[in-house]
Write an enzyme that holds these catalytic residues in place. Structure first.
Site, PDB file in Angstrom:
ATOM      1  N   HIS A 170      12.488  23.501 -95.680  1.00 36.86           N
ATOM      2  CA  HIS A 170      12.656  23.421 -97.137  1.00 36.86           C
ATOM      3  C   HIS A 170      12.402  24.839 -97.627  1.00 36.86           C
ATOM      4  O   HIS A 170      11.265  25.290 -97.669  1.00 36.86           O
ATOM      5  CB  HIS A 170      11.671  22.424 -97.760  1.00 36.86           C
ATOM      6  CG  HIS A 170      11.863  22.292 -99.242  1.00 36.86           C
ATOM      7  ND1 HIS A 170      12.410  21.173 -99.824  1.00 36.86           N
ATOM      8  CD2 HIS A 170      11.636  23.167-100.247  1.00 36.86           C
ATOM      9  CE1 HIS A 170      12.498  21.365-101.139  1.00 36.86           C
ATOM     10  NE2 HIS A 170      12.030  22.561-101.410  1.00 36.86           N
ATOM     11  N   HIS A 183      19.449  22.024 -97.338  1.00 37.95           N
ATOM     12  CA  HIS A 183      19.962  21.920 -98.714  1.00 37.95           C
ATOM     13  C   HIS A 183      20.011  23.267 -99.434  1.00 37.95           C
ATOM     14  O   HIS A 183      19.345  23.467-100.443  1.00 37.95           O
ATOM     15  CB  HIS A 183      19.186  20.889 -99.535  1.00 37.95           C
ATOM     16  CG  HIS A 183      17.688  20.900 -99.360  1.00 37.95           C
ATOM     17  ND1 HIS A 183      16.923  22.023 -99.463  1.00 37.95           N
ATOM     18  CD2 HIS A 183      16.822  19.896 -99.088  1.00 37.95           C
ATOM     19  CE1 HIS A 183      15.661  21.727 -99.276  1.00 37.95           C
ATOM     20  NE2 HIS A 183      15.568  20.426 -99.028  1.00 37.95           N
ATOM     21  N   HIS A 221      20.362  15.266 -93.117  1.00 40.02           N
ATOM     22  CA  HIS A 221      19.157  15.377 -93.975  1.00 40.02           C
ATOM     23  C   HIS A 221      19.096  14.147 -94.875  1.00 40.02           C
ATOM     24  O   HIS A 221      19.860  14.030 -95.829  1.00 40.02           O
ATOM     25  CB  HIS A 221      19.226  16.650 -94.824  1.00 40.02           C
ATOM     26  CG  HIS A 221      17.974  16.895 -95.618  1.00 40.02           C
ATOM     27  ND1 HIS A 221      17.303  18.096 -95.596  1.00 40.02           N
ATOM     28  CD2 HIS A 221      17.245  16.095 -96.452  1.00 40.02           C
ATOM     29  CE1 HIS A 221      16.235  18.028 -96.380  1.00 40.02           C
ATOM     30  NE2 HIS A 221      16.188  16.819 -96.913  1.00 40.02           N
ATOM     31  N   ASP A 253      20.547  14.956 -98.328  1.00 36.60           N
ATOM     32  CA  ASP A 253      19.252  14.967 -99.025  1.00 36.60           C
ATOM     33  C   ASP A 253      19.170  13.811-100.010  1.00 36.60           C
ATOM     34  O   ASP A 253      18.514  13.925-101.052  1.00 36.60           O
ATOM     35  CB  ASP A 253      18.994  16.315 -99.727  1.00 36.60           C
ATOM     36  CG  ASP A 253      17.540  16.464-100.159  1.00 36.60           C
ATOM     37  OD1 ASP A 253      16.668  15.766 -99.606  1.00 36.60           O
ATOM     38  OD2 ASP A 253      17.284  17.266-101.066  1.00 36.60           O
ATOM     39  N   HIS A 293      16.427  10.951 -96.736  1.00 37.02           N
ATOM     40  CA  HIS A 293      15.160  10.264 -97.013  1.00 37.02           C
ATOM     41  C   HIS A 293      15.467   8.779 -97.207  1.00 37.02           C
ATOM     42  O   HIS A 293      16.364   8.441 -97.991  1.00 37.02           O
ATOM     43  CB  HIS A 293      14.523  10.791 -98.300  1.00 37.02           C
ATOM     44  CG  HIS A 293      14.267  12.269 -98.288  1.00 37.02           C
ATOM     45  ND1 HIS A 293      13.062  12.813 -97.939  1.00 37.02           N
ATOM     46  CD2 HIS A 293      15.087  13.317 -98.560  1.00 37.02           C
ATOM     47  CE1 HIS A 293      13.131  14.134 -98.022  1.00 37.02           C
ATOM     48  NE2 HIS A 293      14.355  14.464 -98.381  1.00 37.02           N
ATOM     49  N   LYS A 327      10.030  19.362 -89.417  1.00 34.28           N
ATOM     50  CA  LYS A 327      10.343  19.785 -90.781  1.00 34.28           C
ATOM     51  C   LYS A 327       9.222  20.612 -91.381  1.00 34.28           C
ATOM     52  O   LYS A 327       8.069  20.186 -91.398  1.00 34.28           O
ATOM     53  CB  LYS A 327      10.587  18.534 -91.644  1.00 34.28           C
ATOM     54  CG  LYS A 327      10.895  18.811 -93.117  1.00 34.28           C
ATOM     55  CD  LYS A 327      12.271  19.399 -93.307  1.00 34.28           C
ATOM     56  CE  LYS A 327      12.522  19.877 -94.739  1.00 34.28           C
ATOM     57  NZ  LYS A 327      12.834  18.812 -95.664  1.00 34.28           N
TER      58      LYS A 327
HETATM   59  C1  NCD Z   1      12.985  14.927-101.794  1.00 37.18           C
HETATM   60  C2  NCD Z   1      12.241  13.590-101.838  1.00 37.18           C
HETATM   61  O1  NCD Z   1      12.269  12.936-102.885  1.00 37.18           O
HETATM   62  O2  NCD Z   1      11.645  13.185-100.830  1.00 37.18           O
HETATM   63  N1  NCD Z   1      13.312  15.342-103.126  1.00 37.18           N
HETATM   64  C3  NCD Z   1      14.274  16.192-103.488  1.00 37.18           C
HETATM   65  O3  NCD Z   1      14.353  16.515-104.675  1.00 37.18           O
HETATM   66  N2  NCD Z   1      15.144  16.655-102.631  1.00 37.18           N
HETATM   67  C4  NCD Z   1      12.175  15.928-101.050  1.00 37.18           C
HETATM   68  C5  NCD Z   1      12.962  17.156-100.674  1.00 37.18           C
HETATM   69  O4  NCD Z   1      13.797  17.122 -99.795  1.00 37.18           O
HETATM   70  O5  NCD Z   1      12.730  18.206-101.288  1.00 37.18           O
HETATM   71 ZN    ZN Z   2      15.023  16.372 -98.554  1.00 34.73          ZN
END
Ligand code: NCD
Ligand code: ZN
Length: 355
Positions: free
Chosen positions: A148, A186, A25, A259, A27, A111
């Site tokens: 999520h 998460h 996971h 995450d 970003h 997702k």
């Molecule tokens: C994530 C993001 O910033 O893209 N933020 C987070 O707090 N985890 C999005 C997500 O996974 O919820």
């Molecule tokens: Zn995330």
């Protein structure tokens, strides 16, 4: 997995070598941001599930494949890193898009963001039953649905959103699709741990380093601490303990997903700060500290390197990485675009280091 401990007269050397892990996971954002984010992950992890919540989100296979190319361009090739792509589910994702995704060979999951649940989720799903034809295709093609897991009703207390999601969305979805692979992303509560434990082999969960290391007091210690704010938000200590027990249990339903969610320092330290914690620069070190603190280093490799690949029906990695028990100071920030970004545990001492 090899654990070496050497005791010299004054110095104890401890080192662990494990199969190169994967991050299930992640970003990394897009365009110019990629060169500031991707290499941190690629130096530790062989593969990562790349989240599709860009602006606009990746809702088609074509968008996801073009995004994959941009990620690869931002990554030094010698790191041999493989981004695993995902589609962003909307109320209108055609079932045939799942066939295209499967056939691409590079898109491995879809997702589900409940509309409005988190960063860049406005185009998310308003009602899961609108997606049933698409979920049917996911089940047919053996592609996991990544969720999520928070309800978005503003009347629901922020600390109860995950628990309610289990009752309102997960249980009915599972009933409708008994063999759909679902990753509860998460997870943050004992309720989520118990739910995953009670389900069969089609349900798994990722756990982040922040939810293993901190409870919600971290957000308010001596003042408001935006770098400890993410969604789902940190919970009470009893939940953190339940997550630790799940992670170190050796149960293959629980695996690593950082995450890591990069936001520039000025976007976090603001009147309305973004949700997301940036852990990529030291992710595997953070997990090593957690497992070490639980006297469970022997369970780290399964959690970090095996169970995720097994759930996704992908090969396990063959390369290895080595970590040494050695104190080092986490930088206060790293460069990011035309500013800076603050990592988790900034300025503090970390006890494990990737070598
Ligand atoms: C994530 C993001 O910033 O893209 N933020 C987070 O707090 N985890 C999005 C997500 O996974 O919820
Ligand atoms: Zn995330």
């Amino acid at each position: 997995m090899i654990i070496i401990t050497q005791q010299c007269k004054t110095l104890k050397i401890m080192q662990i070598t494990l199969t190169r892990p994967d991050d299930w996971h992640l970003h990394v954002r897009d365009n110019d941001a990629l060169k500031y984010t991707v290499p941190f992950t690629a130096r530790q992890f062989a593969r990562a599930i790349i989240m599709p919540n860009l602006t606009p989100p990746n809702i088609t296979s074509q968008q996801a494949l073009a995004y994959r190319e941009r990620i690869l361009l931002a990554c030094p090739p010698e790191l041999n890193f493989q981004p695993l792509m995902t589609l962003y589910l909307t109320d209108n994702t055609p079932a045939d898009e799942i066939r295209k995704a499967k056939q691409s060979g590079h898109i491995v999951a879809v997702k589900l963001y409940p509309a409005g649940a988190t960063t860049n989720s406005d185009a998310g799903v308003t009602d899961i039953t609108k997606c049933y034809e698409t979920l049917k295709a996911l089940q047919k093609y053996d592609m996991p649905l990544l969720v999520h897991g928070e309800v978005t009703d503003p009347d629901v207390d922020i600390f109860d959103r995950e628990k309610q999601f289990i009752e309102k969305v997960l249980i009915p979805t599972r009933k409708a699709f008994p063999e759909l692979k679902i990753v509860f992303e998460h997870i943050t509560t004992k309720d989520a741990v118990d739910y995953v434990l009670a389900e069969d082999k089609f349900t798994a969960a990722t756990i982040t380093p922040q939810h293993l290391l901190y409870n919600r007091n971290a957000i308010f210690k001596g003042g408001i601490r935006p770098h400890y704010y993410c969604l789902p938000v940190l919970k009470r200590e009893e939940h953190r303990v339940a997550l630790n027990n799940a992670a170190i249990s050796g149960n293959p339903k629980f695996f690593l997903g950082t995450d890591s969610a990069p936001h520039a320092q000025n976007k976090k330290e603001a009147a309305c700060g973004c949700a997301g914690i940036f852990s990529a620069p030291l992710a595997i070190e953070l997990y090593a500290r957690v497992f070490d603190a639980n006297n469970a280093l022997d369970k780290l490799e399964g959690f970090a390197s095996f169970y995720g690949a097994d759930f996704y029906a992908l090969n396990r990695n063959t390369q290895t990485i080595t970590l040494q028990k050695k104190n080092w100071t986490v930088p206060d920030h790293y460069p990011f675009l035309d500013g800076t970004i603050v990592p988790l545990h900034a300025g503090e001492t970390e006890s494990w280091q990737l070598i």
